[in-house]
Write a protein that holds these residues in place. Structure first.
Motif, PDB file in Angstrom:
ATOM      1  N   ILE A  13       0.851  -1.194   0.000  1.00 57.71           N
ATOM      2  CA  ILE A  13       0.000   0.000   0.000  1.00 57.71           C
ATOM      3  C   ILE A  13       0.883   1.238   0.000  1.00 57.71           C
ATOM      4  O   ILE A  13       1.770   1.372   0.857  1.00 57.71           O
ATOM      5  CB  ILE A  13      -0.935   0.012   1.222  1.00 57.71           C
ATOM      6  N   GLU A  14       0.664   2.111  -0.965  1.00 56.28           N
ATOM      7  CA  GLU A  14       1.376   3.393  -1.004  1.00 56.28           C
ATOM      8  C   GLU A  14       0.564   4.415  -0.220  1.00 56.28           C
ATOM      9  O   GLU A  14      -0.637   4.583  -0.446  1.00 56.28           O
ATOM     10  CB  GLU A  14       1.539   3.845  -2.454  1.00 56.28           C
ATOM     11  N   LYS A  15       1.235   5.083   0.714  1.00 54.49           N
ATOM     12  CA  LYS A  15       0.535   6.030   1.577  1.00 54.49           C
ATOM     13  C   LYS A  15       0.925   7.467   1.256  1.00 54.49           C
ATOM     14  O   LYS A  15       2.024   7.738   0.797  1.00 54.49           O
ATOM     15  CB  LYS A  15       0.856   5.727   3.043  1.00 54.49           C
ATOM     16  N   GLY A  16      -0.020   8.349   1.505  1.00 54.03           N
ATOM     17  CA  GLY A  16       0.211   9.772   1.325  1.00 54.03           C
ATOM     18  C   GLY A  16      -0.445  10.539   2.451  1.00 54.03           C
ATOM     19  O   GLY A  16      -0.833   9.969   3.479  1.00 54.03           O
ATOM     20  N   LYS A  17      -0.608  11.832   2.259  1.00 59.51           N
ATOM     21  CA  LYS A  17      -1.205  12.671   3.302  1.00 59.51           C
ATOM     22  C   LYS A  17      -2.650  12.280   3.587  1.00 59.51           C
ATOM     23  O   LYS A  17      -3.140  12.432   4.705  1.00 59.51           O
ATOM     24  CB  LYS A  17      -1.133  14.136   2.885  1.00 59.51           C
ATOM     25  N   ALA A  18      -3.348  11.780   2.559  1.00 59.93           N
ATOM     26  CA  ALA A  18      -4.756  11.424   2.727  1.00 59.93           C
ATOM     27  C   ALA A  18      -4.941   9.979   3.160  1.00 59.93           C
ATOM     28  O   ALA A  18      -6.059   9.482   3.210  1.00 59.93           O
ATOM     29  CB  ALA A  18      -5.512  11.671   1.427  1.00 59.93           C
ATOM     30  N   GLY A  19      -3.838   9.299   3.484  1.00 57.81           N
ATOM     31  CA  GLY A  19      -3.942   7.897   3.859  1.00 57.81           C
ATOM     32  C   GLY A  19      -3.498   6.993   2.717  1.00 57.81           C
ATOM     33  O   GLY A  19      -2.529   7.297   2.015  1.00 57.81           O
ATOM     34  N   ALA A  20      -4.205   5.888   2.499  1.00 60.45           N
ATOM     35  CA  ALA A  20      -3.871   4.969   1.420  1.00 60.45           C
ATOM     36  C   ALA A  20      -4.157   5.629   0.076  1.00 60.45           C
ATOM     37  O   ALA A  20      -5.246   6.156  -0.150  1.00 60.45           O
ATOM     38  CB  ALA A  20      -4.682   3.689   1.557  1.00 60.45           C
ATOM     39  N   GLU A  21      -3.177   5.611  -0.845  1.00 62.06           N
ATOM     40  CA  GLU A  21      -3.345   6.264  -2.143  1.00 62.06           C
ATOM     41  C   GLU A  21      -3.235   5.300  -3.317  1.00 62.06           C
ATOM     42  O   GLU A  21      -3.755   5.584  -4.391  1.00 62.06           O
ATOM     43  CB  GLU A  21      -2.310   7.383  -2.301  1.00 62.06           C
ATOM     44  N   ALA A  22      -2.552   4.181  -3.146  1.00 61.20           N
ATOM     45  CA  ALA A  22      -2.396   3.230  -4.245  1.00 61.20           C
ATOM     46  C   ALA A  22      -2.104   1.848  -3.685  1.00 61.20           C
ATOM     47  O   ALA A  22      -1.576   1.704  -2.576  1.00 61.20           O
ATOM     48  CB  ALA A  22      -1.274   3.669  -5.187  1.00 61.20           C
ATOM     49  N   VAL A  23      -2.455   0.826  -4.460  1.00 66.24           N
ATOM     50  CA  VAL A  23      -2.197  -0.566  -4.105  1.00 66.24           C
ATOM     51  C   VAL A  23      -1.495  -1.236  -5.277  1.00 66.24           C
ATOM     52  O   VAL A  23      -1.864  -1.028  -6.435  1.00 66.24           O
ATOM     53  CB  VAL A  23      -3.504  -1.323  -3.763  1.00 66.24           C
ATOM     54  N   GLN A  24      -0.481  -2.027  -4.968  1.00 63.19           N
ATOM     55  CA  GLN A  24       0.192  -2.820  -5.986  1.00 63.19           C
ATOM     56  C   GLN A  24       0.215  -4.270  -5.516  1.00 63.19           C
ATOM     57  O   GLN A  24       0.601  -4.554  -4.386  1.00 63.19           O
ATOM     58  CB  GLN A  24       1.624  -2.338  -6.219  1.00 63.19           C
ATOM     59  N   ALA A  25      -0.241  -5.198  -6.379  1.00 65.25           N
ATOM     60  CA  ALA A  25      -0.274  -6.617  -6.036  1.00 65.25           C
ATOM     61  C   ALA A  25       0.477  -7.405  -7.099  1.00 65.25           C
ATOM     62  O   ALA A  25       0.355  -7.134  -8.290  1.00 65.25           O
ATOM     63  CB  ALA A  25      -1.715  -7.116  -5.927  1.00 65.25           C
ATOM     64  N   VAL A  26       1.261  -8.384  -6.645  1.00 68.16           N
ATOM     65  CA  VAL A  26       2.021  -9.249  -7.542  1.00 68.16           C
ATOM     66  C   VAL A  26       1.651 -10.693  -7.217  1.00 68.16           C
ATOM     67  O   VAL A  26       1.644 -11.089  -6.047  1.00 68.16           O
ATOM     68  CB  VAL A  26       3.545  -9.043  -7.375  1.00 68.16           C
ATOM     69  N   GLU A  27       1.367 -11.476  -8.247  1.00 71.22           N
ATOM     70  CA  GLU A  27       0.989 -12.869  -8.044  1.00 71.22           C
ATOM     71  C   GLU A  27       2.226 -13.712  -7.711  1.00 71.22           C
ATOM     72  O   GLU A  27       3.184 -13.756  -8.475  1.00 71.22           O
ATOM     73  CB  GLU A  27       0.311 -13.423  -9.290  1.00 71.22           C
ATOM     74  N   ALA A 191      -5.220   2.157   6.896  1.00 72.64           N
ATOM     75  CA  ALA A 191      -4.569   3.442   7.122  1.00 72.64           C
ATOM     76  C   ALA A 191      -5.221   4.185   8.298  1.00 72.64           C
ATOM     77  O   ALA A 191      -4.536   4.845   9.084  1.00 72.64           O
ATOM     78  CB  ALA A 191      -4.628   4.292   5.861  1.00 72.64           C
ATOM     79  N   ALA A 192      -6.550   4.059   8.420  1.00 75.10           N
ATOM     80  CA  ALA A 192      -7.260   4.736   9.503  1.00 75.10           C
ATOM     81  C   ALA A 192      -7.026   4.077  10.856  1.00 75.10           C
ATOM     82  O   ALA A 192      -7.346   4.660  11.895  1.00 75.10           O
ATOM     83  CB  ALA A 192      -8.752   4.773   9.206  1.00 75.10           C
ATOM     84  N   HIS A 193      -6.470   2.865  10.844  1.00 71.53           N
ATOM     85  CA  HIS A 193      -6.215   2.142  12.087  1.00 71.53           C
ATOM     86  C   HIS A 193      -4.719   1.880  12.250  1.00 71.53           C
ATOM     87  O   HIS A 193      -4.290   0.781  12.614  1.00 71.53           O
ATOM     88  CB  HIS A 193      -6.988   0.819  12.113  1.00 71.53           C
ATOM     89  N   GLY A 194      -3.928   2.920  11.988  1.00 73.43           N
ATOM     90  CA  GLY A 194      -2.500   2.836  12.245  1.00 73.43           C
ATOM     91  C   GLY A 194      -1.772   1.843  11.371  1.00 73.43           C
ATOM     92  O   GLY A 194      -0.877   1.136  11.857  1.00 73.43           O
TER      93      GLY A 194
END
Length: 386
Positions: A13-27, A191-194
């Protein structure tokens, strides 16, 4: 012992000022995940608030209903689905079957991947969290299903299930829009729960049987030492990436937890407080098991000197029965070699019984076309694990 085909992903999970901003998944890859039908029944029999009155008639009916649609194999065959019956059922029944199957498969995945058992860590449902955790986790909005207390920290588990019409049980290419949306919401919840650790299992039910996508957090300390030696086929290294929309600020949300919210337990805070709150449900569970033991009228025998009471029930409700299920309760806990039980389940063949003991609840599933095993045989196989 049956199996389901599992496809395993790692996500970040990529985080920014607003919390979670992007997700990257690899099989990571695919492989056969062992799933005991007895363990699935066990998980769903315990999926209620044991602190309240438990009506055994309702529990028996729910187990029979689940096994009306899910077909086990005493050997190493794939877990099957009666799609004709499932497609003829009302939507809420389809949801019940898919959600129960999802919980059972997620429990199997947690055992196979990070060796979780009730002995190694506590387990709570987000629907009936211990009172001490009421201020730690948001009461409204998106919530996972189960909360695992692992040695390196609490991990939330999300179990989803869907009927799939395609002959190709895994959706081709990357994940589906539904999976993406759920990962987006769970990433916001995390992100909202630490930056709370979580994983997600997504079960597919269809003519090809039962398949599951498992999404695991990359680099999470709580899920270190994952066991992936059962994965046979390597995955696609091309990542699946997507942006996470910012949370809707117009909606009222519960405040993010902080250390003060878990300070109700003296001398502990943070993860330690979460773990302690989960463990405090233990006496309530023991009381529920004691009540269940007293309600059972038939004593089956003893296991390591502990009395065991229970009964066999019909394993399905549609047409001629295919399974019979033993639900039994021990008078007290006994110590089993949990690793030996996991390895036994993974290597279960047709000449061994599909049994599962979790805490004081014992379940066994047998095909109806064979002789019912006596208690001597059941106890002898279980005693191999003591």
């Amino acid at each position: 012992m049956s199996t389901v085909r599992a496809r395993v992903w790692r996500f970040t999970i990529e985080k920014g000022k607003a919390g979670a901003e992007a997700v990257q998944a690899v099989e990571i890859g695919q492989g056969p995940l062992p799933v005991s039908l007895a363990a699935m029944v066990n998980a769903n029999a315990l999926a209620c608030d044991l602190r309240k009155k438990v009506d055994q008639r309702v529990r028996d009916h729910e187990i029979s209903l689940l096994l009306s649609y899910i077909l086990g194999d005493q050997g190493k065959g794939p877990l099957g689905v009666d799609c004709t019956a499932l497609d003829s059922s009302a939507l809420h029944i389809k949801r019940f079957v898919s959600e129960c199957t999802g919980l059972g498969v997620m429990s199997a995945a947690s055992t196979a991947l990070f060796d979780w058992t009730h002995k190694t860590g506590g387990l709570s449902s987000f629907d009936v969290l211990p009172g001490k955790l009421q201020g730690v986790y948001a009461k409204t909005g998106v919530r996972p299903d189960l909360l695992y207390d692992l040695a390196d920290g609490p991990v939330a588990g999300e179990a989803r299930g869907r009927r799939r019409d395609s002959s190709l049980m895994f959706p081709a290419g990357k994940g589906t829009p539904e999976q993406r949306k759920r990962l987006e919401k769970l990433a916001q919840w995390s992100a909202a729960h630490g930056d709370h650790a979580f994983f997600m299992s997504w079960v597919w039910l269809g003519l090809g049987g039962v398949y599951v996508d498992i999404f695991l957090p990359d680099g999470s300390a709580a899920l270190k030492g994952l066991k992936t030696d059962w994965i046979e086929v390597p995955g696609d290294p091309e990542p699946w990436e997507f942006r996470v929309p910012p949370p809707d600020r117009r909606r009222a949300v519960d405040p993010a937890p902080d250390e003060e919210l878990v300070a109700m337990l003296p001398g502990v805070s943070g993860q330690a407080a979460t773990r302690e709150a989960i463990r405090q449900t233990g006496p309530a569970v023991e009381e529920a098991m004691t009540r269940a033991f007293k309600r059972e009228e038939t004593q089956l025998g003893t296991l390591a000197g502990v009395p065991v009471r229970g009964r066999w029930i019909r394993g399905d409700l549609l047409g001629e029965a295919r399974h019979e299920v033993l639900l039994a309760v021990l008078g007290e806990r006994i110590e089993l070699n949990r690793r030996a039980q996991r390895e036994r389940l993974a290597s279960l063949t047709g000449d061994r019984l599909d049994t599962y003991l979790d805490g004081r609840l014992l379940t066994a599933v047998r095909p109806i076309d064979g002789p019912r095993p006596g208690w001597d045989r059941i106890s002898a196989e279980l005693l191999e694990l003591t």
